[in-house]
Design a protein around this motif. Structure first.
Motif, mmCIF file in Angstrom:
data_model
loop_
_atom_site.group_PDB
_atom_site.id
_atom_site.type_symbol
_atom_site.label_atom_id
_atom_site.label_comp_id
_atom_site.label_asym_id
_atom_site.label_seq_id
_atom_site.Cartn_x
_atom_site.Cartn_y
_atom_site.Cartn_z
ATOM 1 N N LEU A 117 0.855 -1.186 0.000
ATOM 2 C CA LEU A 117 0.000 0.000 0.000
ATOM 3 C C LEU A 117 0.895 1.241 0.000
ATOM 4 C CD1 LEU A 117 -2.641 -1.013 2.688
ATOM 5 C CD2 LEU A 117 -2.542 -1.622 0.287
ATOM 6 N N VAL A 118 0.549 2.185 -0.832
ATOM 7 C CA VAL A 118 1.333 3.416 -0.905
ATOM 8 C C VAL A 118 0.509 4.530 -0.268
ATOM 9 C CG1 VAL A 118 2.372 5.121 -2.440
ATOM 10 C CG2 VAL A 118 2.545 2.684 -2.978
ATOM 11 N N TRP A 119 1.056 5.087 0.770
ATOM 12 C CA TRP A 119 0.359 6.137 1.513
ATOM 13 C C TRP A 119 0.973 7.479 1.124
ATOM 14 C CZ3 TRP A 119 -0.132 5.819 7.575
ATOM 15 C CH2 TRP A 119 -0.719 6.979 8.054
ATOM 16 N N ALA A 120 0.245 8.219 0.316
ATOM 17 C CA ALA A 120 0.708 9.550 -0.062
ATOM 18 C C ALA A 120 0.362 10.469 1.104
ATOM 19 C CB ALA A 120 0.006 9.994 -1.333
ATOM 20 N N ALA A 121 1.405 10.918 1.799
ATOM 21 C CA ALA A 121 1.165 11.627 3.058
ATOM 22 C C ALA A 121 1.524 13.103 2.972
ATOM 23 C CB ALA A 121 1.944 10.944 4.174
ATOM 24 N N GLY A 122 1.815 13.568 1.783
ATOM 25 C CA GLY A 122 2.170 14.986 1.638
ATOM 26 C C GLY A 122 3.670 15.161 1.569
ATOM 27 N N LYS A 123 4.058 16.311 1.043
ATOM 28 C CA LYS A 123 5.486 16.571 0.810
ATOM 29 C C LYS A 123 6.267 16.662 2.112
ATOM 30 C CE LYS A 123 5.168 19.954 -2.316
ATOM 31 N NZ LYS A 123 5.513 21.244 -2.851
ATOM 32 N N LYS A 124 7.471 16.082 2.102
ATOM 33 C CA LYS A 124 8.379 16.319 3.213
ATOM 34 C C LYS A 124 9.298 17.443 2.738
ATOM 35 C CE LYS A 124 8.925 11.453 4.373
ATOM 36 N NZ LYS A 124 9.924 10.396 4.338
ATOM 37 N N HIS A 128 5.596 9.904 -0.166
ATOM 38 C CA HIS A 128 4.799 8.732 0.185
ATOM 39 C C HIS A 128 5.611 7.794 1.056
ATOM 40 C CE1 HIS A 128 7.257 7.177 -3.105
ATOM 41 N NE2 HIS A 128 7.040 5.985 -2.609
ATOM 42 N N GLU A 129 4.896 6.917 1.739
ATOM 43 C CA GLU A 129 5.556 5.800 2.412
ATOM 44 C C GLU A 129 4.723 4.551 2.144
ATOM 45 O OE1 GLU A 129 5.399 7.676 6.473
ATOM 46 O OE2 GLU A 129 4.414 5.772 6.910
ATOM 47 N N PRO A 132 -10.071 -2.282 -1.259
ATOM 48 C CA PRO A 132 -9.159 -1.179 -0.946
ATOM 49 C C PRO A 132 -8.165 -0.922 -2.078
ATOM 50 C CG PRO A 132 -9.146 -2.883 0.754
ATOM 51 C CD PRO A 132 -9.968 -3.397 -0.347
ATOM 52 N N TYR A 133 -7.862 0.327 -2.292
ATOM 53 C CA TYR A 133 -6.873 0.687 -3.320
ATOM 54 C C TYR A 133 -5.463 0.592 -2.745
ATOM 55 C CZ TYR A 133 -10.612 2.566 -6.192
ATOM 56 O OH TYR A 133 -11.723 2.698 -6.948
ATOM 57 N N SER A 134 -4.509 0.344 -3.616
ATOM 58 C CA SER A 134 -3.127 0.244 -3.118
ATOM 59 C C SER A 134 -2.516 1.629 -2.923
ATOM 60 C CB SER A 134 -2.270 -0.581 -4.071
ATOM 61 O OG SER A 134 -2.211 0.063 -5.312
ATOM 62 N N VAL A 135 -3.174 2.662 -3.413
ATOM 63 C CA VAL A 135 -2.654 4.016 -3.202
ATOM 64 C C VAL A 135 -3.731 4.835 -2.503
ATOM 65 C CG1 VAL A 135 -1.776 6.101 -4.315
ATOM 66 C CG2 VAL A 135 -1.295 3.881 -5.320
ATOM 67 N N PHE A 136 -3.360 5.505 -1.450
ATOM 68 C CA PHE A 136 -4.338 6.387 -0.811
ATOM 69 C C PHE A 136 -3.639 7.631 -0.293
ATOM 70 C CE2 PHE A 136 -3.192 5.494 3.585
ATOM 71 C CZ PHE A 136 -2.590 4.246 3.470
ATOM 72 N N TYR A 137 -4.427 8.675 -0.098
ATOM 73 C CA TYR A 137 -3.875 9.945 0.347
ATOM 74 C C TYR A 137 -4.414 10.299 1.730
ATOM 75 C CZ TYR A 137 -2.892 14.836 0.866
ATOM 76 O OH TYR A 137 -2.454 16.027 1.377
ATOM 77 N N GLN A 138 -3.545 10.668 2.598
ATOM 78 C CA GLN A 138 -3.971 11.234 3.882
ATOM 79 C C GLN A 138 -2.827 12.094 4.385
ATOM 80 O OE1 GLN A 138 -7.074 10.515 5.554
ATOM 81 N NE2 GLN A 138 -6.453 12.204 6.875
#
Ligand SMILES: C[S@@+](CC[C@H](N)C(=O)[O-])C[C@H]1O[C@@H](n2cnc3c(N)ncnc32)[C@H](O)[C@@H]1O
Length: 650
Positions: free
Chosen positions: A224-231, A241-242, A395-401
């Motif tokens: 699962l790729v969690w797009a968590a915003g720019k570092k 992402h992580e 569930p999708y393998s990519v999600f944003y939070q």
């Protein structure tokens, strides 16, 4: 003004040569027991046109220390878990556990009681970024450990070490720490269970290989790729992402049982509530409802769970939808004329062509009002994607939070900034919801601030169900200069436990759900049994008793009960009652599953009284019998009066 110092030593030529070779042949740099090294077999291969004989090539994950890691996982532990009633909430009735200690030892202790019983494991281990700490397992009983045992040093501080990238055993140390833990964790999973492991790019490739090794490649469920915003730490590419890597215990079992993972998107309830309000007010004025819904989305705060669905901003007679792409996947799709229903002129055709090659099919969608047209023919129409159709989806393998919202919420809950980078409890809640149901047990053995416990309580509150959690966390000391320390938190466990208390209170207020808000705290400690044997000249009246039953003087009946439950393979979450039988304290575990009495003076009368309940198991202290005759008679009486009872002594 600073003056450069002369380096009075001669250059380290070996190091320089190493660096030159490494620059030419980076693939030949490996990790040896002493640190970075050149793989000479590979180097020979680089310099040869023929295959060079050497170590047989094998497809496998190897690192110096792998064999040791396997031994580490298999070594038994002499430690035990001691209950901490004062830190627990509703100790006797709760089925949730909070365990303080090194997770390697704890996982070993849980092997019998929780073998094949855990539905889901979520862990967020140290990422090995070079800045976090990695725990070094060291079983050699050396001088260090004696200092630790005598209280002069802290075991955890000794063993938590920084692992900077410059260290030669950078990846090996991390692998050696993770491997035995994951191996032990796998044993605990149910046949239809799964593990989710958070990580970032630092160790993602090795984590995947290690999980392939332990779980089998075929059991990979997904990355699962969690797009968590720019570092803000980007060098060349800003990593935004992580990962959460997921492996099933056995994918075949999931297939056999036709198990489908479903996920209800977060934030939908609020959208439906808003929709119901609008419908009540505006009846079938869909245009106004749509514009009102758009305004509502616009006014939501960042991080609000509904905000992620703001594209669902249109309403028609069927409900809420978003105008989705109607083009042919890939290029070269069919292009034909379609008339705008109002202007009656041909609309703009999607550049990749229509989604269906059959114009009649498209016309049918239009007639059914499933196509969303622009205000005139100059806009490409869209297909309507309804919220209700997508509510429960795979569930999708990519999600944003956004990664920052979780820290903000934790700060508010704890009334201070006490834990860096907590995971988002809402994301974990979704994952827990995907896989688990009422009564399932969820284990997190790198618990940190107890995010997963929080998410399980929140989900239970929402669904009025009783999933159970087990949190394991090292009592890692908190920096004395930090705000957390100043607020009174001495180690991470204290933060974790307080978070559960506060989250439980909040969820109870919000949902009023009748669920289990408590948790039982256990602390890892040395065995309850004496391991020091006295020489005859050391006997005095004070330690004679001690010697007689071999139990350490600071251990209580509660401590002994926990050890007995673990040894007998009983879950620590079972209900415990304390009753009085013939003037002695008896623990009743899960009704009559286990009776335990560690008092002295056990005799025939006591045995008769206790057999009336026909307990399945019963345990006494070996030295607890009135005398040797009583010991024999009690055993005999139990056999006669309650033949199903299994009796043991400690
Ligand atoms: C990345 S944090 C987990 C954060 C957590 N997911 C949260 O949201 O708060 C990893 C945690 O594992 C703990 N830890 C590291 N080594 C451990 C060990 N051997 N046993 C138990 N906990 C350990 C650390 O103290 C740290 O709190």
């Amino acid at each position: 003004m600073s003056i450069d110092k002369l380096d009075l030593s001669s250059p380290d030529l070996a190091n320089q040569n190493f660096e030159k070779l490494a620059a030419l042949f980076p693939n030949c740099v490996t990790e040896g027991a002493e640190g970075k090294a050149i793989d000479f077999d590979l180097l020979k291969q680089e310099l040869s046109h023929a295959v060079v004989e050497g170590n047989k090539e094998r497809y496998r994950l190897e690192w110096p220390g792998k064999r040791e890691a396997i031994v580490t996982a298999n070594l038994p532990t002499t430690k035990t878990l001691r209950p901490v009633r004062e830190d627990s909430v509703d100790f006797d009735n709760t089925e949730n556990l909070y365990i303080e200690g090194d997770n390697l030892e704890v996982l070993k202790l849980l092997q019998e009681s929780y073998l094949g019983k855990i539905k889901m494991i979520y862990i967020d281990p140290p990422y090995n970024t070079g800045k976090d700490f990695v725990y070094k397992d060291n079983f050699s009983k050396d001088a260090q450990e004696e200092l630790i045992e005598s209280g002069q040093k802290d075991e955890y501080n000794q063993r938590l070490v920084a692992n900077p990238e410059t260290a030669g055993r950078y990846h090996s140390d991390w692998l050696s720490m993770m491997y035995p833990r994951l191996k032990l964790a796998r044993n605990l999973l149910k046949g239809d269970g799964a593990i989710f492991v958070s990580c970032d790019e630092s160790e993602h490739p090795r984590l995947r290989q290690m999980l392939d090794d332990i779980f089998g490649q075929g059991n990979l469920v997904g990355d699962l790729v969690w797009a968590a915003g720019k570092k803000n730490d980007s060098r060349l590419v800003s990593i935004s992402h992580e990962y959460i890597v997921c492996y099933a215990k056995n994918v075949d079992v999931l297939k056999e049982k036709k198990i489908i993972w479903r996920q209800r998107k977060k934030g939908l309830e609020e959208i439906y509530a808003q929709y119901n309000r609008l419908q009540k007010h505006y009846k079938d004025d869909y245009e106004t409802m749509t514009s009102q819904l758009k305004d509502w989305f616009k006014n939501l705060s960042d991080g609000h769970p509904s905000k992620a669905h703001k594209h669902y901003s249109h309403i028609d007679k069927r409900g809420i939808y978003f105008p989705d792409n109607i083009s042919w996947p890939g290029g070269g799709g069919p292009k034909y004329e379609v008339l705008h229903p109002k202007t009656n002129k041909p609309v703009k055709v999607p550049s990749r062509g229509w989604m269906t090659s059959d114009p009649k099919k498209l016309q049918k969608w239009i007639d059914d009002d499933r196509v969303h047209f622009g205000s005139d023919e100059n806009k490409v129409p869209c297909i309507k994607s309804y919220l209700s159709d997508r509510e429960n989806e795979t569930p999708y393998s990519v999600f944003y939070q956004d990664g920052r919202a979780a820290s903000k919420r934790l700060r508010t809950l704890m009334e201070g900034d006490y834990f860096d980078f907590p995971k988002d409890e809402m994301v974990i809640e979704e994952i827990v919801e995907m896989l688990t149901d009422a009564d399932d047990i969820i284990l997190d053995f790198f618990a940190g601030s107890s995010t997963s416990a929080h998410s399980i309580l929140a989900l239970n509150g929402r669904e009025k169900k009783n999933r159970k959690f087990i949190q394991v966390q090292l009592p890692e000391k908190i920096d004395e200069k930090s705000g957390a320390y100043k607020a009174g938190y001495k180690n991470i466990c204290e933060i974790g436990k307080e978070r559960i208390r506060r989250a439980a209170k909040k969820i109870k207020e919000e949902t009023n759900a009748d669920i289990d808000y408590g948790f039982r705290v256990y602390r890892l400690d040395s065995s309850n049994m004496q391991d020091v044997y006295y020489k005859p000249q050391d006997y005095d009246q004070g330690n004679l008793d001690l010697f007689a039953d071999n139990v350490k003087s600071d251990r209580t009946a509660d401590d002994l009960l926990a050890q007995v439950m673990l040894d007998w393979g009983l879950p620590l979450s079972l209900k415990i009652e304390q009753v009085d039988v013939s003037g002695r304290k008896v623990f009743k575990v899960a009704e009559n599953s286990l009776y335990a009495c560690f008092d002295s003076g056990i005799d025939e009368d006591f045995a008769k009284a206790i057999t009336q309940d026909e307990p399945l198991r019963i345990v006494f202290k070996d030295s607890g019998f009135k005398n040797d005759t009583a010991k024999v008679n009690v055993k005999q009486l139990l056999k006669q009066l309650s033949p199903e009872t299994e009796m043991k002594v400690i």
